[in-house]
Enzyme design. Structure first.
Site, short mmCIF file in Angstrom:
data_model
loop_
_atom_site.label_atom_id
_atom_site.label_comp_id
_atom_site.label_asym_id
_atom_site.label_seq_id
_atom_site.Cartn_x
_atom_site.Cartn_y
_atom_site.Cartn_z
N CYS A 115 3.68 -1.37 7.31
CA CYS A 115 4.17 0.00 7.24
C CYS A 115 5.59 0.15 6.76
O CYS A 115 6.04 1.26 6.54
CB CYS A 115 4.05 0.67 8.62
SG CYS A 115 5.26 0.06 9.80
N GLY A 116 6.33 -0.93 6.60
CA GLY A 116 7.69 -0.79 6.15
C GLY A 116 8.61 -0.32 7.26
O GLY A 116 8.44 -0.68 8.41
#
Length: 286
Positions: A115-116
């Site tokens: 997801c960063g």
């Protein structure tokens, strides 16, 4: 150093037949990034190119801009049963005069491999001011060159062949020459490793280059490309609406669904040219 792959015994079922056999998995381990000894973030990553990963992460955060900003990068001693090093804590020392990360970034969250930067509170906090503008980059790339990039990226992936579970990011020239490739369980980590390599090699900003990623194009990946001065980002899958908005606002060319000779250009289509267009411009078209 941590392992890139791990072996596990699995039950394999094929056409009604079951058997036990060893399987190779992509390794995933946490890595804590520190700046000047102070913890900043923890990311889940595939071990390898860890110094590039830490440096690239700090480029995307607007902390680092050139190789001279780094005084040194080192592994910190980790606690293992035998007193050895886990190689899962990396400390980046800043050169004199380089500002430490803004306190608002010291959020003590961890970023997953998929997801960063999940812990950022809002869009304004993510729109870090870039050191370079990509809007005026004169890069022009042919659709034939773009169409060849996914196969070239895939052919250069070494660990994917044994695991099938790694993303890749590749930096290419306008002619399709591969300059750098990195693999990781997280697409954003793979990009950070490419950018960190460029920073440590004194190559930023990456003007006139193309970044190809194996998955989708998220907001974070567009941001990382802009922060590194990369004018074109291409992905084999779809971009998000926010990624397309940021690309358009920043002057970055964003290509998605790049599969074979098919592709969609979501922003900056003036940089993408094709044979029919060239024929019209030269008077060869009907």
């Amino acid at each position: 150093m941590g392992r890139v792959t791990a072996r596990r015994r699995v039950l394999r079922v094929r056409e009604g037949h079951a058997s036990y056999r060893p399987d190779t998995l992509a390794a995933e381990e946490p890595m804590e990034i520190r700046v000047g000894g102070r913890p900043l973030a923890v990311t889940m990553r595939t071990p390898g190119d860890d110094f590039d990963l830490a440096a690239g992460f700090l480029v995307s955060e607007g902390v680092l801009h050139r190789a001279g900003d780094v005084a040194g990068i080192r592994y910190c001693a980790g606690a293992t049963a035998d007193g050895g090093n886990t190689y899962n804590v990396v400390d980046v020392g800043l050169a004199p005069g380089v500002a430490a990360p803004d306190p608002s970034l010291e959020r003590n969250f961890y970023t997953t491999s998929s997801c960063g930067l999940c812990g950022k509170a809002g869009l304004d906090a993510v729109r870090t001011t870039a050191a370079w503008s990509v809007a005026e980059d004169p890069l022009r790339v042919g659709t034939d060159v773009l169409a060849a990039l996914p196969d070239r990226l895939r052919a250069a992936q070494r660990v994917f062949d044994s695991t099938g579970g790694l993303h890749a990011a590749g930096l290419f020239t306008a002619d399709g020459e591969l300059l750098c490739l990195r693999e990781d369980v997280g697409r954003h980590n793979a990009v950070d490793k490419v950018v960190g390599h460029a920073l440590r090699s004194g190559l930023l900003p990456l003007r006139g280059s193309v970044l190809m990623v194996s998955g989708r194009a998220s907001f974070e990946l567009v941001q990382k490309a802009v922060m590194a001065g990369i004018p074109l980002l291409a992905a084999v899958s779809a971009p998000s609406s926010l990624a397309a908005d940021l690309a358009a606002d920043s002057g970055l060319t964003l290509v998605g669904f790049l599969r074979g000779t098919s592709m969609n250009v979501y922003a900056g289509d003036e940089r993408v040219h094709h044979a029919a267009e060239a024929g019209r411009h030269s008077g060869g078209g009907s």
